[in-house]
Design a protein around this motif. Structure first.
Motif, mmCIF file in Angstrom:
data_model
loop_
_atom_site.group_PDB
_atom_site.id
_atom_site.type_symbol
_atom_site.label_atom_id
_atom_site.label_comp_id
_atom_site.label_asym_id
_atom_site.label_seq_id
_atom_site.Cartn_x
_atom_site.Cartn_y
_atom_site.Cartn_z
ATOM 1 N N PRO A 289 0.824 -1.213 0.000
ATOM 2 C CA PRO A 289 0.000 0.000 0.000
ATOM 3 C C PRO A 289 0.860 1.266 0.000
ATOM 4 O O PRO A 289 1.941 1.296 0.575
ATOM 5 C CB PRO A 289 -0.806 -0.113 1.307
ATOM 6 C CG PRO A 289 0.007 -0.989 2.180
ATOM 7 C CD PRO A 289 0.688 -1.970 1.269
ATOM 8 N N ASN A 291 0.624 3.961 1.600
ATOM 9 C CA ASN A 291 0.240 4.784 2.755
ATOM 10 C C ASN A 291 0.923 4.223 3.990
ATOM 11 O O ASN A 291 1.580 3.184 3.948
ATOM 12 C CB ASN A 291 -1.284 4.802 2.936
ATOM 13 C CG ASN A 291 -1.860 3.422 3.196
ATOM 14 O OD1 ASN A 291 -1.507 2.747 4.160
ATOM 15 N ND2 ASN A 291 -2.765 2.974 2.317
ATOM 16 N N ARG A 293 -0.902 3.700 6.888
ATOM 17 C CA ARG A 293 -1.983 3.286 7.773
ATOM 18 C C ARG A 293 -1.613 1.992 8.490
ATOM 19 O O ARG A 293 -1.190 1.019 7.865
ATOM 20 C CB ARG A 293 -3.256 3.077 6.952
ATOM 21 C CG ARG A 293 -4.441 2.588 7.769
ATOM 22 C CD ARG A 293 -5.636 2.337 6.867
ATOM 23 N NE ARG A 293 -6.728 1.706 7.584
ATOM 24 C CZ ARG A 293 -7.830 1.239 7.003
ATOM 25 N NH1 ARG A 293 -7.968 1.363 5.693
ATOM 26 N NH2 ARG A 293 -8.770 0.661 7.726
ATOM 27 N N ASP A 296 -3.378 -1.878 7.605
ATOM 28 C CA ASP A 296 -4.267 -1.647 6.472
ATOM 29 C C ASP A 296 -4.716 -3.000 5.908
ATOM 30 O O ASP A 296 -3.886 -3.808 5.475
ATOM 31 C CB ASP A 296 -3.524 -0.861 5.395
ATOM 32 C CG ASP A 296 -4.408 -0.445 4.234
ATOM 33 O OD1 ASP A 296 -5.547 -0.944 4.151
ATOM 34 O OD2 ASP A 296 -3.962 0.374 3.409
ATOM 35 N N GLN A 298 -6.154 -3.637 3.168
ATOM 36 C CA GLN A 298 -5.985 -3.620 1.717
ATOM 37 C C GLN A 298 -7.115 -4.317 0.966
ATOM 38 O O GLN A 298 -6.867 -5.189 0.107
ATOM 39 C CB GLN A 298 -4.635 -4.243 1.336
ATOM 40 C CG GLN A 298 -3.431 -3.505 1.902
ATOM 41 C CD GLN A 298 -2.122 -4.100 1.430
ATOM 42 O OE1 GLN A 298 -1.345 -4.616 2.214
ATOM 43 N NE2 GLN A 298 -1.868 -4.027 0.126
ATOM 44 N N THR A 360 2.009 -2.561 14.614
ATOM 45 C CA THR A 360 0.995 -3.548 14.258
ATOM 46 C C THR A 360 0.730 -4.499 15.415
ATOM 47 O O THR A 360 1.560 -4.650 16.316
ATOM 48 C CB THR A 360 1.449 -4.366 13.029
ATOM 49 O OG1 THR A 360 0.467 -5.357 12.722
ATOM 50 C CG2 THR A 360 2.774 -5.058 13.302
#
Length: 406
Positions: A289, A291, A293, A296, A298, A360
């Protein structure tokens, strides 16, 4: 922003120096105190001189440029130890303050009969304690830092794990997958070490090899070395690879060309189908991705990849970031392989905490969500500081078996 980072890292060293300069020398011995101050100044000057090179690189370009300075990372590791020392000093001062407040409160309930100690004796006693604590901390810090650097430089540990799936087709029962991630070819992962990693992987005799991104660290000049080493990677069902975020920083098209030159199947929001014992297996690969985030899922990338995947076949999702598992599990994908986190590179086994938890919830190892499973590799290389404390590099050898999942 670069100036802020510099100040944040340099500040602990300055505070430690000022604190030790004030507390360590014995004022009753002027000659010895002078030598102690000069020794402290020399030690801190030597251990912090590399920040001149770091500052020049940070102020003139990208933060990632730090990693291109040879042998700078052990010096950065020393700065991280400075943060730990500052934390210990703060805890000491906090405890001393709490103790003083407790005695003050107790003093209100009546006079305390205490025999005062001589000021000179008290001062020297505290100074001796501080000196011994400083030496002990320095020895422990150097030992831990040395271990961390050795752990980062060693060949990967092989993690062997059997994963059970009730719907695994009989033709795939016993399939062995070597999972590699985060090689980070670069200043801390050069040709000779990559060749050793390839030989180590080939010796495992896996049926299939999967790479989940970050083959290159940051410099495209290391792509030829990666190709030279990894074109020798061998498995009956081939090598299948997806991109990671550092591959983007290096140059997406250049890395893709390198991967293909090395004889690997590259997948980007699509599927690569292999066959074992007449049974197809879809290796669904998604893009990294664009980004930052956290976790994510996805969904768009997974949806695009599944639309290009033959229906009714057993699927394994290859993703660089483990957050994609949150998008794969609802889609019924049985297994997701990911990396990216390196296990945080620092792990505290007593409390079970890793620096990767700041990024995470899927730091490393095996996870379940319903009937879906995830394996997150600790990775092979490093980012920034070449240090791995209780998080050794890893090659995961995963065996798929038909049967009820535990």
């Amino acid at each position: 922003m670069a100036v802020i980072y510099l100040l944040l890292f340099v500040a602990p060293q300055v505070l430690i120096y000022l604190y030790l300069r004030e507390r360590l020398p014995d004022p009753t011995r002027p000659g010895q105190a002078r030598v102690t101050r000069w020794a402290l100044a020399a030690v801190f000057a030597v251990f912090n001189f590399p920040w001149v090179l770091v500052a020049i690189r940070m102020l003139s370009g990208s933060l990632w440029g730090i990693g291109r300075i040879p042998y700078i990372a052990p010096w950065i590791a020393w700065q991280l130890l400075g943060w730990v020392f500052c934390g210990l000093v703060c805890l000491y001062l906090l405890g001393k303050g709490v103790r003083g407040a407790w005695h003050a409160v107790r003093g209100r309930w009546g006079p305390q009969s205490r025999v005062p100690l001589a000021a000179h004796h008290s001062t020297v006693s505290r100074r001796q304690f501080l000196a011994r604590a400083t030496y002990a901390y320095a020895a422990a810090g150097l030992g831990l830092g040395g271990y961390g650097i050795w752990s980062a430089e060693r060949l990967p540990v092989v993690t062997r794990r059997t994963l059970f799936f009730p719907d695994l087709p009989p033709g795939l029962d016993g399939l062995r997958i070597a999972h590699l991630s985060d090689v980070h070819a670069g200043i801390h992962m050069e040709l000779e070490k990559m060749e050793a990693i390839v030989a180590q992987t080939n010796a495992l005799g896996a049926d299939l090899i999967c790479q989940t991104g970050d083959m290159i660290d940051i410099a495209a000049s290391y792509i030829p070395d990666y190709v030279r080493a990894f074109r020798e990677l061998r498995a009956p069902l081939g090598v299948v690879t997806v991109l990671g975020n550092h591959d983007r920083y290096t140059g997406e098209e250049a890395v893709i060309r390198g991967v293909r030159e090395a004889g690997q199947a590259f997948v980007q929001n699509g599927a690569h189908v292999v066959e074992r014992n007449g049974t197809p297996l879809a290796l669904v690969g998604i893009d990294d991705p664009r980004n930052w985030r956290a976790d994510d899922p996805q969904p768009a990338d997974i949806g695009a990849a599944l639309r290009r995947t033959p229906p009714g076949v057993f699927k394994i999702l290859l993703a660089h970031r483990p957050g994609a598992f949150d998008g794969a599990a609802p889609q019924g994908i049985p297994l997701t392989l990911a990396g990216h986190i390196h296990g945080g590179q620092i792990y505290l086994p007593v409390i079970g905490w890793s620096a990767g938890r700041l990024i995470t919830k899927y730091v490393m190892g095996h996870f379940r969500q319903g009937a879906s499973q995830l394996y997150v590799s600790r990775g092979i290389g490093v980012v920034g500081v070449p240090i791995r404390i209780f998080v050794p590099p890893e090659i995961a050898l995963l065996e798929l078996r038909r049967g009820p999942s535990a």
